[in-house]
Design an enzyme around this catalytic site. Sequence first.
Site, PDB file in Angstrom:
ATOM      1  N   PHE A   1       0.805  -1.230   0.000  1.00 30.17           N
ATOM      2  CA  PHE A   1       0.000   0.000   0.000  1.00 30.17           C
ATOM      3  C   PHE A   1       0.838   1.280   0.000  1.00 30.17           C
ATOM      4  CE2 PHE A   1      -2.888  -3.169   1.896  1.00 30.17           C
ATOM      5  CZ  PHE A   1      -3.909  -3.116   0.959  1.00 30.17           C
TER       6      PHE A   1
ATOM      7  N   HIS B   1     -11.346  -4.955   0.268  1.00 26.31           N
ATOM      8  CA  HIS B   1     -10.161  -4.202  -0.142  1.00 26.31           C
ATOM      9  C   HIS B   1     -10.540  -2.727  -0.289  1.00 26.31           C
ATOM     10  CE1 HIS B   1      -6.695  -3.001  -2.612  1.00 26.31           C
ATOM     11  NE2 HIS B   1      -6.095  -4.082  -2.170  1.00 26.31           N
TER      12      HIS B   1
END
Length: 221
Positions: A75, A182
């Site tokens: 991320f 997600h």
Amino acid sequence: MKSPIERLGAWAELPFFADDYPRIEAALRAEKREVFPPQDQVFAALEHLQPDEVQVVILGQDPYPTPNHAHGYAFSADEDTRPLPRSLANIFKEMRNDIGAAPQTADLRFWADQGVLLLNTVLTVPAGQPKGHEGLGWQKLTDQVLGRLSDRPRAYLLWGGSAQKAAASVDGTTNLKIQSHHPVGMYGNLDFFGSRPFSRTNAWLHDQGLPPINWANPEAA
């Protein structure tokens, strides 16, 4: 200069590096497409934290497939990345709603400085092809990392099916498991938003007698 495996410290003892990585490394050498992250950053998240230093685990899917984004931490992206990757923009949106602030850049390595392992379940990706290396066998490393971390309670933030499948064996009674969709994609605005993973993780760490994670301000980390 140390080799990538030598830089891993205790992680290098995992069977994956003798049994599986040579085959994956050969496949990467034979890959005709550009691969992200750069070779010297593939294991960056593991190099940053030794097993005993890990307090929180955030599992991602695979690296960003966009040039100059991925740098080996799930991320996270290079500091000057603009605009933010969509998943990270949603993470920061939830963080602002949860704790009232978010980092100013895409670089999350200051989380790793505090014991947050930012690990993708697949560590490489071909340019422009998400999940393009899903079949290489990286998931065996994820399995072994999580097994190594089963020695004491930790917090696990599991965003999306890939992360939840990878961590299915993590005991949810002794560990904190926060699971949601997600943060990007067609379900990104459902149960990810409002899941309050950052404040809940810090509350759990407090109950364990551990310091909270400074999620928003790298200068104070």
